[in-house]
Design a protein around this motif. Structure first.
Motif, mmCIF file in Angstrom:
data_model
loop_
_atom_site.group_PDB
_atom_site.id
_atom_site.type_symbol
_atom_site.label_atom_id
_atom_site.label_comp_id
_atom_site.label_asym_id
_atom_site.label_seq_id
_atom_site.Cartn_x
_atom_site.Cartn_y
_atom_site.Cartn_z
ATOM 1 N N VAL A 199 0.840 -1.199 0.000
ATOM 2 C CA VAL A 199 0.000 0.000 0.000
ATOM 3 C C VAL A 199 0.874 1.248 0.000
ATOM 4 O O VAL A 199 0.604 2.207 -0.729
ATOM 5 C CB VAL A 199 -0.984 -0.006 1.195
ATOM 6 C CG1 VAL A 199 -1.764 1.301 1.271
ATOM 7 C CG2 VAL A 199 -1.934 -1.200 1.089
ATOM 8 N N ARG A 200 1.936 1.238 0.785
ATOM 9 C CA ARG A 200 2.855 2.382 0.827
ATOM 10 C C ARG A 200 3.448 2.635 -0.568
ATOM 11 O O ARG A 200 3.486 3.764 -1.046
ATOM 12 C CB ARG A 200 3.966 2.142 1.850
ATOM 13 C CG ARG A 200 4.757 3.386 2.192
ATOM 14 C CD ARG A 200 5.841 3.133 3.243
ATOM 15 N NE ARG A 200 5.418 2.404 4.422
ATOM 16 C CZ ARG A 200 4.738 2.924 5.442
ATOM 17 N NH1 ARG A 200 4.392 4.180 5.423
ATOM 18 N NH2 ARG A 200 4.421 2.176 6.488
ATOM 19 N N ALA A 201 3.873 1.582 -1.244
ATOM 20 C CA ALA A 201 4.426 1.717 -2.599
ATOM 21 C C ALA A 201 3.365 2.221 -3.571
ATOM 22 O O ALA A 201 3.639 3.053 -4.441
ATOM 23 C CB ALA A 201 5.001 0.378 -3.068
ATOM 24 N N TYR A 202 2.134 1.745 -3.421
ATOM 25 C CA TYR A 202 1.030 2.187 -4.272
ATOM 26 C C TYR A 202 0.786 3.693 -4.088
ATOM 27 O O TYR A 202 0.663 4.434 -5.063
ATOM 28 C CB TYR A 202 -0.230 1.382 -3.939
ATOM 29 C CG TYR A 202 -1.462 1.860 -4.650
ATOM 30 C CD1 TYR A 202 -1.640 1.604 -6.013
ATOM 31 C CD2 TYR A 202 -2.451 2.556 -3.977
ATOM 32 C CE1 TYR A 202 -2.781 2.049 -6.673
ATOM 33 C CE2 TYR A 202 -3.586 3.000 -4.627
ATOM 34 C CZ TYR A 202 -3.746 2.745 -5.975
ATOM 35 O OH TYR A 202 -4.872 3.187 -6.636
ATOM 36 N N PHE A 203 0.731 4.130 -2.829
ATOM 37 C CA PHE A 203 0.479 5.548 -2.551
ATOM 38 C C PHE A 203 1.666 6.443 -2.906
ATOM 39 O O PHE A 203 1.493 7.636 -3.135
ATOM 40 C CB PHE A 203 0.088 5.758 -1.089
ATOM 41 C CG PHE A 203 -1.350 5.433 -0.784
ATOM 42 C CD1 PHE A 203 -2.352 5.668 -1.707
ATOM 43 C CD2 PHE A 203 -1.702 4.903 0.441
ATOM 44 C CE1 PHE A 203 -3.675 5.384 -1.425
ATOM 45 C CE2 PHE A 203 -3.028 4.615 0.737
ATOM 46 C CZ PHE A 203 -4.021 4.856 -0.202
ATOM 47 N N LYS A 204 2.849 5.878 -2.971
ATOM 48 C CA LYS A 204 4.041 6.660 -3.311
ATOM 49 C C LYS A 204 3.910 7.302 -4.696
ATOM 50 O O LYS A 204 4.327 8.434 -4.904
ATOM 51 C CB LYS A 204 5.296 5.790 -3.234
ATOM 52 C CG LYS A 204 6.595 6.579 -3.328
ATOM 53 C CD LYS A 204 7.769 5.663 -3.003
ATOM 54 C CE LYS A 204 9.071 6.416 -2.958
ATOM 55 N NZ LYS A 204 9.153 7.434 -1.915
ATOM 56 N N GLN A 205 3.276 6.607 -5.630
ATOM 57 C CA GLN A 205 3.103 7.167 -6.970
ATOM 58 C C GLN A 205 2.230 8.418 -6.972
ATOM 59 O O GLN A 205 2.298 9.221 -7.903
ATOM 60 C CB GLN A 205 2.538 6.117 -7.929
ATOM 61 C CG GLN A 205 1.117 5.692 -7.613
ATOM 62 C CD GLN A 205 0.619 4.570 -8.482
ATOM 63 O OE1 GLN A 205 0.810 4.595 -9.693
ATOM 64 N NE2 GLN A 205 -0.004 3.570 -7.872
ATOM 65 N N PHE A 206 1.430 8.605 -5.927
ATOM 66 C CA PHE A 206 0.578 9.781 -5.801
ATOM 67 C C PHE A 206 1.147 10.788 -4.793
ATOM 68 O O PHE A 206 0.505 11.784 -4.472
ATOM 69 C CB PHE A 206 -0.832 9.371 -5.359
ATOM 70 C CG PHE A 206 -1.466 8.350 -6.255
ATOM 71 C CD1 PHE A 206 -1.900 8.678 -7.537
ATOM 72 C CD2 PHE A 206 -1.619 7.038 -5.821
ATOM 73 C CE1 PHE A 206 -2.489 7.717 -8.357
ATOM 74 C CE2 PHE A 206 -2.207 6.073 -6.633
ATOM 75 C CZ PHE A 206 -2.636 6.426 -7.905
ATOM 76 N N ASN A 207 2.329 10.484 -4.269
ATOM 77 C CA ASN A 207 2.994 11.313 -3.258
ATOM 78 C C ASN A 207 2.162 11.499 -1.995
ATOM 79 O O ASN A 207 2.184 12.567 -1.375
ATOM 80 C CB ASN A 207 3.384 12.677 -3.840
ATOM 81 C CG ASN A 207 4.444 12.541 -4.906
ATOM 82 O OD1 ASN A 207 5.416 11.811 -4.729
ATOM 83 N ND2 ASN A 207 4.240 13.222 -6.020
ATOM 84 N N ILE A 208 1.443 10.460 -1.586
ATOM 85 C CA ILE A 208 0.685 10.536 -0.330
ATOM 86 C C ILE A 208 1.068 9.414 0.629
ATOM 87 O O ILE A 208 0.415 9.228 1.658
ATOM 88 C CB ILE A 208 -0.840 10.567 -0.561
ATOM 89 C CG1 ILE A 208 -1.328 9.279 -1.223
ATOM 90 C CG2 ILE A 208 -1.264 11.787 -1.361
ATOM 91 C CD1 ILE A 208 -2.836 9.104 -1.178
ATOM 92 N N ASP A 209 2.135 8.682 0.322
ATOM 93 C CA ASP A 209 2.551 7.578 1.185
ATOM 94 C C ASP A 209 2.896 8.049 2.594
ATOM 95 O O ASP A 209 2.709 7.324 3.559
ATOM 96 C CB ASP A 209 3.717 6.807 0.575
ATOM 97 C CG ASP A 209 4.892 7.686 0.206
ATOM 98 O OD1 ASP A 209 4.697 8.681 -0.530
ATOM 99 O OD2 ASP A 209 6.016 7.377 0.644
ATOM 100 N N SER A 210 3.362 9.285 2.726
ATOM 101 C CA SER A 210 3.719 9.803 4.051
ATOM 102 C C SER A 210 2.486 10.096 4.907
ATOM 103 O O SER A 210 2.604 10.335 6.102
ATOM 104 C CB SER A 210 4.566 11.068 3.914
ATOM 105 O OG SER A 210 3.806 12.091 3.295
#
Length: 159
Positions: free
Chosen positions: A6-17
């Motif tokens: 999920v973290r990797a998925y959200f990283k593409q949208f710059n919201i993983d943090s």
């Protein structure tokens, strides 16, 4: 680990943090609401069902319950939740961390109308101690849901 997917998925949208991880369990609506300090109904719980030979997810408000008659009317089948031992294999996340993000390719995601009454909601992020706050529009976008539906009860205001 599913939270890393999920973290990797959200990283593409710059919201993983924006993913929050807790020292305590957030595996149930009540525990997630306690960990987040919010109302239980704002927890966007993800329910997993077997429909024919397919796995579907329905994301609903924390206070909503599946209405069997509405489910059967919409899907032409009886509501049959996945068994606990099937969830990780069929969805890609384990019980307590099921979410509509970074799921297996053959999983179809639906959003229930019970969520539309909130500005923001808190779905899990693949583990039993994680969540992210998203607007309902963001939830729709990031979950890759195919449609909104009305298959829940017990959430509408009483007259």
């Amino acid at each position: 680990m599913a939270i890393e997917k999920v973290r990797a998925y959200f990283k593409q949208f710059n919201i993983d943090s924006q993913i929050q991880e807790f020292e305590t369990s957030s595996a149930t609506v009540e525990l997630a609401a306690q960990a987040l300090g919010c109302e239980p109904e704002r927890i966007a719980k993800t329910l997993s069902f077997k429909l024919d030979d397919q796995c579907i997810l329905i994301v609903a408000a924390g206070d909503a319950k599946i209405d069997n008659a509405k489910f059967k009317s919409h899907f032409n089948a009886k509501a049959k939740m996945l068994a606990a031992d099937e969830v990780d294999r069929l969805v890609g996340h384990g019980v307590g961390g099921v979410c509509p993000f970074a799921v297996n390719d053959d999983v179809t995601v639906y959003l229930d109308h019970s969520l539309r009454r909130f500005n923001t909601v808190f779905p899990a992020c693949g583990s039993s101690n994680s969540a992210i706050e998203l607007t309902v529009a963001e939830l729709e976008k990031y979950s890759n849901s195919i449609m909104w539906l009305d298959v829940c009860k017990n959430w509408q205001p009483q007259n």
